[in-house]
Enzyme design. Structure first.
Site, PDB file in Angstrom:
ATOM      1  N   GLY A   1      53.899 -21.571  23.465  1.00 46.01           N
ATOM      2  CA  GLY A   1      54.817 -22.185  22.489  1.00 46.01           C
ATOM      3  C   GLY A   1      54.829 -21.441  21.158  1.00 46.01           C
ATOM      4  O   GLY A   1      55.895 -21.137  20.616  1.00 46.01           O
TER       5      GLY A   1
ATOM      6  N   ASP B   1      44.915 -14.592  25.808  1.00 46.52           N
ATOM      7  CA  ASP B   1      44.494 -15.830  26.469  1.00 46.52           C
ATOM      8  C   ASP B   1      44.131 -15.495  27.914  1.00 46.52           C
ATOM      9  O   ASP B   1      44.890 -14.787  28.590  1.00 46.52           O
ATOM     10  CB  ASP B   1      45.632 -16.880  26.449  1.00 46.52           C
ATOM     11  CG  ASP B   1      45.105 -18.305  26.622  1.00 46.52           C
ATOM     12  OD1 ASP B   1      44.358 -18.547  27.586  1.00 46.52           O
ATOM     13  OD2 ASP B   1      45.430 -19.156  25.787  1.00 46.52           O
TER      14      ASP B   1
ATOM     15  N   ASP C   1      45.269 -21.277  18.020  1.00 44.57           N
ATOM     16  CA  ASP C   1      45.413 -22.688  18.385  1.00 44.57           C
ATOM     17  C   ASP C   1      44.582 -22.912  19.645  1.00 44.57           C
ATOM     18  O   ASP C   1      45.098 -23.321  20.669  1.00 44.57           O
ATOM     19  CB  ASP C   1      46.910 -22.969  18.620  1.00 44.57           C
ATOM     20  CG  ASP C   1      47.181 -24.418  19.003  1.00 44.57           C
ATOM     21  OD1 ASP C   1      46.470 -25.312  18.527  1.00 44.57           O
ATOM     22  OD2 ASP C   1      48.131 -24.643  19.785  1.00 44.57           O
TER      23      ASP C   1
ATOM     24  N   LYS D   1      39.901 -28.196  15.674  1.00 44.72           N
ATOM     25  CA  LYS D   1      39.666 -29.452  16.407  1.00 44.72           C
ATOM     26  C   LYS D   1      38.638 -30.268  15.632  1.00 44.72           C
ATOM     27  O   LYS D   1      37.633 -29.733  15.170  1.00 44.72           O
ATOM     28  CB  LYS D   1      39.108 -29.095  17.792  1.00 44.72           C
ATOM     29  CG  LYS D   1      39.264 -30.178  18.800  1.00 44.72           C
ATOM     30  CD  LYS D   1      38.894 -29.627  20.180  1.00 44.72           C
ATOM     31  CE  LYS D   1      38.787 -30.719  21.196  1.00 44.72           C
ATOM     32  NZ  LYS D   1      40.012 -31.474  21.361  1.00 44.72           N
TER      33      LYS D   1
HETATM   34  C1  LIG Z   1      46.106 -25.722  23.062  1.00 46.04           C
HETATM   35  S1  LIG Z   1      46.250 -24.307  24.046  1.00 46.04           S
HETATM   36  C2  LIG Z   1      47.264 -23.277  23.070  1.00 46.04           C
HETATM   37  C3  LIG Z   1      48.704 -23.691  23.078  1.00 46.04           C
HETATM   38  C4  LIG Z   1      49.595 -22.645  22.474  1.00 46.04           C
HETATM   39  N1  LIG Z   1      49.417 -22.515  21.039  1.00 46.04           N
HETATM   40  C5  LIG Z   1      51.061 -22.926  22.749  1.00 46.04           C
HETATM   41  O1  LIG Z   1      51.819 -23.023  21.788  1.00 46.04           O
HETATM   42  O2  LIG Z   1      51.472 -23.003  23.909  1.00 46.04           O
HETATM   43  C6  LIG Z   1      44.690 -23.564  23.888  1.00 46.04           C
HETATM   44  C7  LIG Z   1      44.545 -22.236  24.619  1.00 46.04           C
HETATM   45  O3  LIG Z   1      43.389 -21.579  24.108  1.00 46.04           O
HETATM   46  C8  LIG Z   1      42.882 -20.784  25.162  1.00 46.04           C
HETATM   47  N2  LIG Z   1      41.504 -20.376  24.881  1.00 46.04           N
HETATM   48  C9  LIG Z   1      40.394 -21.150  24.833  1.00 46.04           C
HETATM   49  N3  LIG Z   1      39.328 -20.382  24.590  1.00 46.04           N
HETATM   50  C10 LIG Z   1      39.753 -19.105  24.484  1.00 46.04           C
HETATM   51  C11 LIG Z   1      39.115 -17.852  24.236  1.00 46.04           C
HETATM   52  N4  LIG Z   1      37.794 -17.749  24.060  1.00 46.04           N
HETATM   53  N5  LIG Z   1      39.877 -16.743  24.167  1.00 46.04           N
HETATM   54  C12 LIG Z   1      41.220 -16.814  24.331  1.00 46.04           C
HETATM   55  N6  LIG Z   1      41.874 -17.969  24.585  1.00 46.04           N
HETATM   56  C13 LIG Z   1      41.145 -19.097  24.659  1.00 46.04           C
HETATM   57  C14 LIG Z   1      43.012 -21.691  26.386  1.00 46.04           C
HETATM   58  O4  LIG Z   1      43.009 -20.918  27.585  1.00 46.04           O
HETATM   59  C15 LIG Z   1      44.347 -22.375  26.115  1.00 46.04           C
HETATM   60  O5  LIG Z   1      45.390 -21.731  26.799  1.00 46.04           O
END
Ligand SMILES: C[S@@+](CC[C@H](N)C(=O)[O-])C[C@H]1O[C@@H](n2cnc3c(N)ncnc32)[C@H](O)[C@@H]1O
Length: 337
Positions: A211, A227, A264, A294
């Protein structure tokens, strides 16, 4: 009257009390909407709240009148009488005026918010010749209805912290929308007065499903999305997108590659801060960062302190705000120093 995201009124009140020791509060909607009484004049209180905007206070509106309500048609009449008694000096003919009417969720009344709004608009238009508008108002007439009271006031939009009713900013849902998370970045753009199209190259950490990445691409930026999870297929053909399907701890860039960093990740705040801090060499001096944090239960202020401390010396905090589209999180705007 103050409004916070549901469950965060206590934090908002704590922040207000720090600004105004001796401020008193009473709830109109549990954990969300409350009346504030300040030990100073309300104009001074509004100025301070604007200058030192609390993180969790989403919206404020004045209570110029507290009218008795009985939950019947007489309430509409009482509001119309109040509107007729307002000073004509505030309402020039043709002035764009918005009427915001809210009530607690689930409160059943024999009239709808829209009935009150229409009655007030008509009264103000007849009495003063104002132009009723939804957006772009010069003045907002705000009404909050409870079973036994009507709280009404008039203010300039800038004095409400947000010009949306209760600060509940709404964006049009798009047919092809990839995630609701997009609204968070759209809201941050508005609330922080950013123009994302001013930037050239963004790093989006925790980008999936995409997004935020899609909004940055729409604004014309080159985007590097990181990601381990999958980005939405509709994004993959975009020539301005570089997608690194990796953990943020496993990527490396040339120094100063980006002028915007967004994150995010919705993850443990300390670990998120460490990951972001390790990538800051890639953000140019004066580049901006938009980061969601968070909130761990009951530790909102401590979490903000810990995250900003982790960035000390490399990122300066410009704004911290719990946005309407934030759930158990808040959004930071920071500048690379
Ligand atoms: C809430 S979602 C993000 C939504 C995004 N901003 C959107 O607009 O669609 C959180 C994302 O953070 C990623 N994530 C979590 N830990 C991560 C890491 N260490 N490195 C990269 N991505 C990570 C997860 O895989 C997940 O897809």
């Amino acid at each position: 009257m103050g409004t916070a995201n549901h469950g965060y009124a206590q934090q908002a009140q704590e922040e207000v009390r720090r600004l105004f020791p001796g401020a008193a509060f009473r709830y109109l909607a549990p954990a969300e909407v409350f009346v504030m009484e300040f030990p100073v004049a309300s104009a001074e209180a509004v100025t301070t709240l604007r200058d030192k905007e609390p993180i969790f206070l989403r919206h404020i509106q004045p209570v110029d009148a507290e009218l008795e309500a009985h939950g019947d048609a007489a309430d509409i009449e009482a509001l119309m009488n109040w509107a007729q008694s307002l000073p004509a000096s505030r309402f020039a003919p043709g002035l764009p005026v918005a009427v915001h009417v809210r009530k607690p969720d689930g409160l059943a009344l024999p009239y709808a918010n829209a009935d009150l709004r229409a009655a007030l608009q008509e009264t103000l238009a007849q009495q003063f010749g104002i132009e009723p508008v939804v957006r772009g108002a010069a003045l907002i007439v705000s009404v909050y209805v409870t079973g036994d009271k009507l709280y009404a006031g008039v203010s300039e939009p800038a004095h409400n912290l947000s010009d949306w009713p209760g600060g509940a900013i709404r964006f049009q849902r798009e047919d092809e929308q990839i995630s609701r998370a997009k609204f968070k970045l759209l809201e941050a753009e508005q609330r922080f007065g950013l123009d994302l199209s001013d930037f050239r190259a963004a790093l989006d950490i925790g980008a999936a499903p995409g997004g935020w990445t899609s909004l940055l691409l729409e604004r014309g930026l080159r985007v590097t999305a990181v990601d381990p999870a999958a980005l939405h297929p509709s994004l993959l053909g975009d020539h301005k997108l570089t997608y690194l399907r990796k953990n943020a701890g496993d990527v490396r860039f040339a120094p100063d590659s980006f002028d915007l960093l967004v994150c995010d990740m919705s993850w443990n705040p300390k670990q998120m801060a460490r990951l972001v801090a390790d990538l800051l060499y890639a953000l140019r001096t004066n580049g901006l960062a938009v980061i969601t944090v968070k909130l761990l239960h009951g530790k909102a202020f401590q979490t903000v302190r810990e995250v900003t401390a982790a960035f000390a010396g490399s990122l300066e905090l410009l704004r911290a705000k719990q946005l309407f589209h934030n759930r158990d999180e808040l959004t930071l705007l920071l500048r690379r120093v």
